[in-house]
Motif scaffolding. Structure first.
Motif, mmCIF file in Angstrom:
data_model
loop_
_atom_site.group_PDB
_atom_site.id
_atom_site.type_symbol
_atom_site.label_atom_id
_atom_site.label_comp_id
_atom_site.label_asym_id
_atom_site.label_seq_id
_atom_site.Cartn_x
_atom_site.Cartn_y
_atom_site.Cartn_z
ATOM 1 N N ALA A 1 -7.618 -3.335 -3.745
ATOM 2 C CA ALA A 1 -8.717 -4.348 -3.510
ATOM 3 C C ALA A 1 -8.643 -5.836 -3.495
ATOM 4 N N PHE A 2 -8.070 -5.781 -4.432
ATOM 5 C CA PHE A 2 -7.593 -7.988 -4.052
ATOM 6 C C PHE A 2 -7.152 -7.984 -2.894
ATOM 7 N N TYR B 1 0.768 -1.054 -0.075
ATOM 8 C CA TYR B 1 -0.108 -0.200 -0.028
ATOM 9 C C TYR B 1 0.426 1.067 -0.127
ATOM 10 N N ARG C 1 -5.258 -16.171 -8.747
ATOM 11 C CA ARG C 1 -6.205 -15.135 -8.529
ATOM 12 C C ARG C 1 -4.545 -13.894 -8.146
ATOM 13 N N THR D 1 -9.125 -9.038 0.403
ATOM 14 C CA THR D 1 -10.009 -10.587 0.865
ATOM 15 C C THR D 1 -8.494 -11.583 1.268
ATOM 16 N N ASP E 1 0.510 -9.369 -13.814
ATOM 17 C CA ASP E 1 0.947 -8.365 -14.547
ATOM 18 C C ASP E 1 1.667 -7.534 -13.869
ATOM 19 N N SER F 1 -2.140 -2.442 -9.158
ATOM 20 C CA SER F 1 -3.345 -1.466 -9.951
ATOM 21 C C SER F 1 -4.157 -1.134 -8.608
ATOM 22 N N ASP F 2 -5.148 -0.794 -8.635
ATOM 23 C CA ASP F 2 -5.713 -0.288 -7.878
ATOM 24 C C ASP F 2 -7.178 -1.590 -6.914
ATOM 25 N N GLU F 3 -7.419 -1.969 -8.374
ATOM 26 C CA GLU F 3 -7.654 -3.933 -8.396
ATOM 27 C C GLU F 3 -6.773 -4.628 -7.596
ATOM 28 N N PHE F 4 -5.624 -4.496 -7.849
ATOM 29 C CA PHE F 4 -4.558 -5.475 -6.864
ATOM 30 C C PHE F 4 -5.313 -5.128 -5.527
ATOM 31 N N ARG G 1 2.540 1.959 -3.203
ATOM 32 C CA ARG G 1 0.974 2.621 -4.369
ATOM 33 C C ARG G 1 1.271 3.959 -3.833
ATOM 34 N N PHE H 1 -1.868 -11.565 -10.692
ATOM 35 C CA PHE H 1 -1.710 -9.960 -10.741
ATOM 36 C C PHE H 1 -0.468 -9.656 -10.491
#
Length: 116
Positions: free
Chosen positions: A101-102, A30, A80, A105, A87, A96-99, A33, A84
């Motif tokens: 968010a992942f 985090y 998953r 989990t 990528d 990425s923002d998707e990573f 990023r 990531f």
């Protein structure tokens, strides 16, 4: 010429990565990023995260009481995560923002029941 020495298999699994270490790596991702972390440093963090999560998932899957559904969910998580990671490697450390968010989990997948 050097000889390859094979290490005999041991009857026990190595200890899984501590949950605290996984949390620290995620916190560093985090920060990476939001900060000025260079690509190679991000790649090291991603590799460390992969290693820790794999060791934890393998330890949970080795438990005879593990349900088939839980095993499939953990394997899906690793699949998953691997996607990531690939990528991020292709983009030389771009997160990425998707990573991110992942990553939310992760506690459930690695058995970290101390977080909400």
């Amino acid at each position: 010429m050097p000889r390859l020495t094979l290490v005999p298999p041991t009857p026990h699994q190595p200890h899984p990565c501590p949950v605290e270490e996984v949390r620290e790596i995620i916190a560093e991702l985090y920060e990476a990023r939001d900060g000025e972390t260079d690509g190679p440093a991000v790649l090291w963090l991603v590799n460390d995260l992969m290693t820790c999560c794999e060791s934890r998932v393998e330890a949970h899957d080795a438990d005879p009481a593990a349900s088939h559904q839980a095993i499939l969910a953990r394997r899906n998580f690793l699949s998953r995560l691997t996607g990531f990671a690939e990528d991020i490697r292709r983009s030389n450390g771009e997160i990425s923002d998707e990573f991110l968010a992942f990553l939310a989990t992760t506690p459930a997948a690695i058995g970290d029941y101390t977080t909400n």
